[in-house]
Design a protein around this motif. Structure first.
Motif, PDB file in Angstrom:
ATOM      1  N   SER A   1       2.975 -11.225   9.733  1.00  0.00           N
ATOM      2  CA  SER A   1       2.638 -10.259  10.701  1.00  0.00           C
ATOM      3  C   SER A   1       3.237 -10.253  11.709  1.00  0.00           C
ATOM      4  CB  SER A   1       1.473  -9.369  11.424  1.00  0.00           C
ATOM      5  OG  SER A   1       0.721 -10.425  11.039  1.00  0.00           O
TER       6      SER A   1
ATOM      7  N   ILE B   1       9.966  -3.221   7.582  1.00  0.00           N
ATOM      8  CA  ILE B   1       8.864  -3.912   7.131  1.00  0.00           C
ATOM      9  C   ILE B   1       9.100  -5.049   6.043  1.00  0.00           C
ATOM     10  CG2 ILE B   1       6.851  -3.955   5.938  1.00  0.00           C
ATOM     11  CD1 ILE B   1       6.309  -1.243   7.127  1.00  0.00           C
ATOM     12  N   GLY B   2       9.584  -6.388   6.353  1.00  0.00           N
ATOM     13  CA  GLY B   2       9.824  -7.079   5.662  1.00  0.00           C
ATOM     14  C   GLY B   2       8.826  -7.779   4.350  1.00  0.00           C
ATOM     15  N   VAL B   3       9.325  -7.774   2.911  1.00  0.00           N
ATOM     16  CA  VAL B   3       8.661  -7.915   1.890  1.00  0.00           C
ATOM     17  C   VAL B   3       7.930  -9.261   2.312  1.00  0.00           C
ATOM     18  CG1 VAL B   3       8.308  -7.764  -0.046  1.00  0.00           C
ATOM     19  CG2 VAL B   3       9.393  -6.664   0.356  1.00  0.00           C
ATOM     20  N   GLY B   4       6.426  -9.492   2.327  1.00  0.00           N
ATOM     21  CA  GLY B   4       6.258 -11.142   2.126  1.00  0.00           C
ATOM     22  C   GLY B   4       6.420 -11.084   3.281  1.00  0.00           C
ATOM     23  N   VAL B   5       6.020 -11.255   4.733  1.00  0.00           N
ATOM     24  CA  VAL B   5       6.406 -11.711   5.704  1.00  0.00           C
ATOM     25  C   VAL B   5       5.221 -11.853   6.307  1.00  0.00           C
ATOM     26  CG1 VAL B   5       8.738 -11.921   5.465  1.00  0.00           C
ATOM     27  CG2 VAL B   5       7.691 -10.126   6.770  1.00  0.00           C
TER      28      VAL B   5
ATOM     29  N   LYS C   1       6.730   3.522  -3.658  1.00  0.00           N
ATOM     30  CA  LYS C   1       6.464   5.036  -3.680  1.00  0.00           C
ATOM     31  C   LYS C   1       5.995   6.373  -4.883  1.00  0.00           C
ATOM     32  CE  LYS C   1      10.970   5.583  -3.188  1.00  0.00           C
ATOM     33  NZ  LYS C   1      11.818   4.117  -2.701  1.00  0.00           N
TER      34      LYS C   1
ATOM     35  N   GLN D   1       7.003 -10.401  11.482  1.00  0.00           N
ATOM     36  CA  GLN D   1       6.675  -8.523  11.127  1.00  0.00           C
ATOM     37  C   GLN D   1       7.316  -8.595  12.717  1.00  0.00           C
ATOM     38  OE1 GLN D   1       7.816  -6.620   9.368  1.00  0.00           O
ATOM     39  NE2 GLN D   1       8.618  -4.859  10.808  1.00  0.00           N
TER      40      GLN D   1
ATOM     41  N   GLU E   1      11.018   5.814   4.094  1.00  0.00           N
ATOM     42  CA  GLU E   1      11.649   4.791   3.372  1.00  0.00           C
ATOM     43  C   GLU E   1      12.506   4.315   5.030  1.00  0.00           C
ATOM     44  OE1 GLU E   1      14.618   7.484   1.260  1.00  0.00           O
ATOM     45  OE2 GLU E   1      12.609   7.440  -0.738  1.00  0.00           O
ATOM     46  N   MET E   2      12.632   5.614   5.788  1.00  0.00           N
ATOM     47  CA  MET E   2      13.573   4.468   6.613  1.00  0.00           C
ATOM     48  C   MET E   2      12.858   3.431   7.261  1.00  0.00           C
ATOM     49  SD  MET E   2      15.647   7.022   8.769  1.00  0.00           S
ATOM     50  CE  MET E   2      15.104   6.958  10.175  1.00  0.00           C
ATOM     51  N   GLU E   3      11.310   3.847   7.349  1.00  0.00           N
ATOM     52  CA  GLU E   3      10.371   2.698   7.882  1.00  0.00           C
ATOM     53  C   GLU E   3      10.308   1.932   6.960  1.00  0.00           C
ATOM     54  OE1 GLU E   3       7.363   5.378   8.826  1.00  0.00           O
ATOM     55  OE2 GLU E   3       8.212   6.269  10.771  1.00  0.00           O
ATOM     56  N   ALA E   4      10.682   1.827   6.051  1.00  0.00           N
ATOM     57  CA  ALA E   4      10.198   0.678   4.804  1.00  0.00           C
ATOM     58  C   ALA E   4      11.040  -0.385   5.320  1.00  0.00           C
ATOM     59  CB  ALA E   4       9.605   1.350   3.565  1.00  0.00           C
TER      60      ALA E   4
ATOM     61  N   SER F   1      -2.859 -12.416   5.386  1.00  0.00           N
ATOM     62  CA  SER F   1      -2.014 -11.342   4.076  1.00  0.00           C
ATOM     63  C   SER F   1      -0.428 -11.006   4.538  1.00  0.00           C
ATOM     64  CB  SER F   1      -2.774 -10.690   3.788  1.00  0.00           C
ATOM     65  OG  SER F   1      -2.685  -9.438   4.719  1.00  0.00           O
ATOM     66  N   THR F   2       0.365 -11.094   3.722  1.00  0.00           N
ATOM     67  CA  THR F   2       1.657 -10.955   3.750  1.00  0.00           C
ATOM     68  C   THR F   2       2.098  -9.500   3.289  1.00  0.00           C
ATOM     69  OG1 THR F   2       2.026 -11.742   2.019  1.00  0.00           O
ATOM     70  CG2 THR F   2       2.665 -13.080   3.369  1.00  0.00           C
ATOM     71  N   SER F   3       2.855  -8.716   3.658  1.00  0.00           N
ATOM     72  CA  SER F   3       2.631  -7.078   3.821  1.00  0.00           C
ATOM     73  C   SER F   3       3.283  -7.196   2.656  1.00  0.00           C
ATOM     74  CB  SER F   3       4.323  -6.707   4.958  1.00  0.00           C
ATOM     75  OG  SER F   3       5.189  -7.537   5.491  1.00  0.00           O
ATOM     76  N   LYS F   4       3.813  -6.107   2.562  1.00  0.00           N
ATOM     77  CA  LYS F   4       4.028  -5.549   0.786  1.00  0.00           C
ATOM     78  C   LYS F   4       4.777  -4.490   1.514  1.00  0.00           C
ATOM     79  CE  LYS F   4       1.013  -7.198  -2.530  1.00  0.00           C
ATOM     80  NZ  LYS F   4      -0.063  -7.190  -2.615  1.00  0.00           N
ATOM     81  N   PRO F   5       5.730  -3.835  -0.202  1.00  0.00           N
ATOM     82  CA  PRO F   5       6.709  -2.573   0.573  1.00  0.00           C
ATOM     83  C   PRO F   5       5.802  -1.270  -0.349  1.00  0.00           C
ATOM     84  CG  PRO F   5       7.029  -3.649  -1.870  1.00  0.00           C
ATOM     85  CD  PRO F   5       6.313  -4.553  -0.887  1.00  0.00           C
ATOM     86  N   PRO F   6       5.590  -0.564   0.711  1.00  0.00           N
ATOM     87  CA  PRO F   6       4.929   0.764   0.477  1.00  0.00           C
ATOM     88  C   PRO F   6       5.217   0.978  -1.141  1.00  0.00           C
ATOM     89  CG  PRO F   6       6.550   1.123   1.907  1.00  0.00           C
ATOM     90  CD  PRO F   6       6.537   0.101   1.326  1.00  0.00           C
TER      91      PRO F   6
ATOM     92  N   MET G   1       5.294   6.929  -1.201  1.00  0.00           N
ATOM     93  CA  MET G   1       5.091   6.237  -0.302  1.00  0.00           C
ATOM     94  C   MET G   1       4.048   5.489   0.698  1.00  0.00           C
ATOM     95  SD  MET G   1       8.475   5.960  -0.489  1.00  0.00           S
ATOM     96  CE  MET G   1       8.930   4.791   1.404  1.00  0.00           C
TER      97      MET G   1
ATOM     98  N   LEU H   1      -6.234  -8.920   7.522  1.00  0.00           N
ATOM     99  CA  LEU H   1      -5.287  -8.978   7.399  1.00  0.00           C
ATOM    100  C   LEU H   1      -4.158  -9.796   7.991  1.00  0.00           C
ATOM    101  CD1 LEU H   1      -5.171  -4.828   6.719  1.00  0.00           C
ATOM    102  CD2 LEU H   1      -5.098  -6.522   4.949  1.00  0.00           C
ATOM    103  N   PHE H   2      -4.346 -10.128   8.843  1.00  0.00           N
ATOM    104  CA  PHE H   2      -3.023 -10.453   9.773  1.00  0.00           C
ATOM    105  C   PHE H   2      -2.514 -11.830   8.703  1.00  0.00           C
ATOM    106  CE2 PHE H   2      -2.293  -8.821  13.463  1.00  0.00           C
ATOM    107  CZ  PHE H   2      -3.349  -8.947  14.213  1.00  0.00           C
TER     108      PHE H   2
END
Lengths: 647, 173
Positions: free
Chosen positions: B112, B106-110, A131, B115, B100-103, A124-129, A106, A121-122
């Motif tokens: 901040s 968090i939106g993907v491709g959104v 695994k 968010q 995982e819960m925190e993940a 940029s879009t976020s990415k999922p962590p 994670m 970084l503001f």
């Protein structure tokens, strides 16, 4: 990751080979994070092949490293790689021996060290962590972990905290993962430059003289109009000519009260009295804690109250009233032996007062109850029921007899019980059993029965409180005039041995209970749930003999609704309880077989006169198979007011 | 500094050391361990406050310069060092579940900003991500740019409520 990997020592040439291998593996990982296929296995294997202990000291250091990295497992760490990028993730594993790669779970990119990532970084879009994130040794620069429990106890603590963190979502949200350990508390001392009580005098002095009116200010600033009218909330003060005098009077009284001497620490503090005792009391006691004084009298009062009320209620409203009265009546002449006396007395009362039905029902219910549950509960319940019954019958009895010379019913419980029964004011009769027995004997012809009832009871005081014996009951009742019904009722209890005994016990217990709070008795008679102020206090009769029922065939109890039988458990503890648990020798097997209690010749030293109906709640001690016939006495601290307890 | 040299002599356990890394980090700490084989230096940072410490594992290759500040005894009490693998694994599992819960939140491709709005909404309303759309109570949708006018769907009451919340996100009193 295996902790103990003993590998053959390697030469440097092999080391090079290893590096090569790892370099290959490293290439699979880009500088950007990705949910890589976990290469754990191959990675570790390679590491395992390559790793090795070169020397003793190195093995030691290697051991340390392994220990420390193992401590990190499951911990959130930040890993910096060669290009400055920092990843945050949960530490999962490290590479094996020589080359120190890291696997995170994670993982998130925190700081992008590459050139591209330099912009904010503001945008940029976020990415999922990811695994799983594998960082090869080549890329690894440093691993930073905060708040790692290193030693064993720290580990245990940490795990506990982690567990708690799993559930305490709130604190997780508001705090960091690091939980503060308790710190040493220090007493506050004012700083040097703090003036003593700065401006406290000024602030609170003459609040009505200050130049600032909050309501004015509020209105000016916010346009809020105050609609407060004192008279909406309190009585209107009559401002007449007497005003001044009244005020003077009031302040005089106030001064008087406030100047009173007091034993209470806090009140003394308020009034400015220096407490005359030693000053060694700590601050908490002085300023903070609640003062709890043991007020015995009050306790007794309450006990009596509850007892009385409970009995009243418990009676299912059959008698409803004059419970105390009836009780005394019962005690008096109902010719019941001791505890059983209560039951028997009640039964007797029934017969006599033609309330047999009621009492019978009571008995039935009690017996059926008993059969149902041979527990102290039932015992107590039956007892209370019986008590109520007995009381009721007693009342009726009294009425029947036109209140012959019975002083304030409640007045002298003891005398009533004792005297009435045996026409002898034997104060010791207070013990329900005893009294009851007296009553039995009183009945004439009952003496024998009384004897039968309680081997020890009858005229002898100081008998142990015993459970009414069915046999005795029946016998007694038989002897009683018009005691047929009584017999029946008696027999009822007897039918179920345990139940019987319980019944017996109950009445005695109740008798005892009723006896003790004389006040309660009085009140009982007058109102449903108040104490009888005139009732004499119950005094335990140490000489009361215990009652031993003889075995007889007992009728199976007819089913009675529970509701009719059980008293709400409002009984308070008997004030005179000596705290000696008296166990009823009730055999565990209850059923319908009669239980024989072997009467003990030796009287109980600390007989408890009654059975606490709520015994089970208070951890009554059932002495099973106790050879002695003792009254079941719940063992609970005398301070426990038994109020408002409902079964 | 030589990259392959073993610094074992200098990196004695218990030493206080000040380090500058090749990447520009500077810090001080006490050496807990140094493994020559992997060239990993383990430092303990901060003052020792109970069993929990701040640890830094540094690949010694990246040390640009260092200074020995002093010498003290071993910060690790070897007598107390024992591990419970089972509890460690449990801790890891718990941490992963937590992450995982925190993940999920968090939106993907959104952005901040998005968010931030999501987080604010989640304080009082049940929200979850649907691609880049914030789903409130599974019926009200808030799409980019997450302004009050972007609130659609749901019952009028729910819609109004979400609108209000979105409106007040930045002007909270």
């Amino acid at each position: 990751m295996s902790l103990q990997q003993v590998v053959a020592p390697r030469s440097s040439s092999n080391g090079f080979g290893r590096r090569r291998v790892e370099r290959e593996m490293g290439t699979r990982l880009d500088s950007k994070p990705q949910s890589g296929k976990p290469n754990t296995i191959s990675f570790t294997n390679a590491g395992a092949l390559n790793g090795g202990e070169v020397g003793g000291s190195e093995s030691l250091s290697r051991d340390r490293l392994i220990y420390l990295t193992t401590c990190l497992i499951g911990h959130r760490v930040e890993v910096q790689v060669k290009n400055g990028t920092i990843f945050s993730g949960i530490f999962h594993a490290t590479g094996a021996e020589k080359d120190f790669g890291v696997i995170l779970k994670m993982a998130r990119l925190i700081k992008d060290g590459s050139f591209r990532g330099q912009k904010s970084l503001f945008d940029s879009t976020s990415k999922p962590p990811s695994k799983t994130l594998i960082i090869p040794a080549k890329e690894l620069v440093q691993i930073i972990a905060k708040g790692v429990p290193l030693s064993g106890d720290g580990l245990a603590n940490g795990l506990q905290l982690e567990k708690r963190q799993d559930i305490m979502i709130d604190t997780l949200i508001s705090q960091s993962h690091y939980v503060e350990v308790e710190r040493e508390l220090e007493r506050w001392t004012p700083d040097e430059d703090d003036p003593q009580l700065p401006e406290l005098e000024n602030i609170f002095d003459g609040t009505w003289n200050r130049n600032w009116d909050q309501f004015e200010t509020n209105e000016a600033l916010f346009g809020v109009k105050s609609t407060f009218d004192e008279e909406l909330y309190t009585t209107k003060l009559e401002k007449g000519p007497q005003m001044r005098d009244l005020e003077k009077e009031a302040s005089r009284i106030a001064r008087e009260i406030e100047g009173e001497e007091t034993q209470d620490l806090h009140l003394a503090e308020e009034r400015g009295f220096s407490f005359h005792e030693d000053f060694d009391i700590d601050e908490e006691t002085r300023f903070s804690s609640v003062f709890r004084g043991l007020d015995d009298s009050g306790y007794e009062e309450s006990e009596e109250m509850t007892f009385g009320s409970r009995n009243t209620e418990g009676f299912g409203g059959s008698s409803g009233s004059v419970i105390s009265r009836s009780f005394s009546d019962v005690a008096r002449g109902k010719s019941n032996d001791g505890a059983q006396v209560s039951s028997s007395s009640s039964s007797m009362d029934d017969t006599q007062s033609s309330q047999s039905n009621a009492s019978k029902d009571l008995y039935r219910s009690s017996s059926s109850d008993h059969t149902k549950q041979l527990t102290s509960d039932s015992v107590s319940k039956s007892l209370s029921a019986l008590n109520g019954e007995s009381r009721l019958s007693e009342n009726q009895f009294r009425e029947r007899h036109g209140g012959k010379g019975y002083p304030t019913e409640s007045a002298e419980w003891k005398t009533l019980l004792v005297g009435e029964e045996a026409h002898t004011s034997k104060s010791e009769d207070l013990q329900s059993s005893v009294n009851m027995k007296k009553a039995v004997s009183d009945k004439g012809g009952l003496s024998s029965s009384a004897t039968a009832f309680a081997p020890s009871s009858v005229s002898s005081k100081g008998h142990e409180n015993t459970i009414l014996g069915e046999s005795s009951d029946s016998t007694g009742s038989g002897k009683l005039s018009g005691a047929t019904q009584a017999v029946n009722s008696r027999g009822r209890p007897g039918s179920s041995t345990s139940s019987t005994s319980e019944c017996v016990g109950a009445p005695s217990a109740s008798a005892g209970l009723g006896l003790s709070p004389s006040s309660s008795m009085g009140s009982l008679s007058s109102e449903k749930s108040s104490l009888n102020p005139n009732a004499k206090e119950f005094k335990l009769n140490p000489n009361a003999k215990s009652f031993t029922p003889s075995q007889t065939t007992l009728r199976p109890p007819s089913p009675v609704s529970e509701g009719s039988f059980y008293f709400p458990a409002n009984m308070s503890a008997v004030p005179h309880m000596h705290g000696v648990p008296v166990g009823i020798g009730i055999a565990p097997s209850f059923g319908h077989q009669p239980v024989i209690y072997n009467p003990q010749a030796t009287p109980m030293q600390a007989p408890q006169a009654y059975v606490q109906p709520n015994g089970p709640l208070y951890g009554q001690q059932m002495i099973l198979g106790h050879p002695r016939q003792v009254l079941y006495m719940p063992n609970y601290p005398p301070e426990m007011p038994y109020k408002g307890r409902e079964f | 500094m030589a990259m392959d040299a073993s610094y074992g002599d200098e990196f004695a356990v218990g030493c206080f050391i000040s380090i500058k890394t090749a990447l520009g980090d500077e810090f001080e700490g006490q050496i807990i361990s140094f493994d020559r084989l992997s060239n990993m230096l383990v430092l303990q940072e901060g003052s020792k406050t109970g069993p929990r410490r701040n640890i830094r594992l540094l690949q010694a290759n990246y040390i640009k310069e260092f200074t020995i500040l002093g010498q003290a005894e071993d910060p690790l009490d070897l007598k107390k060092c024992y591990l419970d693998l089972a509890s460690l694994q449990a801790r890891e599992e718990a941490a992963i579940r937590q992450a995982e819960m925190e993940a999920e939140r968090i939106g993907v491709g959104v952005t901040s900003d998005a968010q931030r709005i999501f987080d604010a909404l989640s304080k009082t309303l049940p929200v979850h991500w649907d691609k880049t759309v914030i789903m409130v109570m599974s019926e009200v949708r808030v799409c980019s740019p997450y302004l009050p006018e972007n609130v659609t769907g749901g019952t009028p009451a729910a819609n109004d409520r979400v609108k209000k919340v979105v409106m007040h996100i930045d002007t909270r009193i």
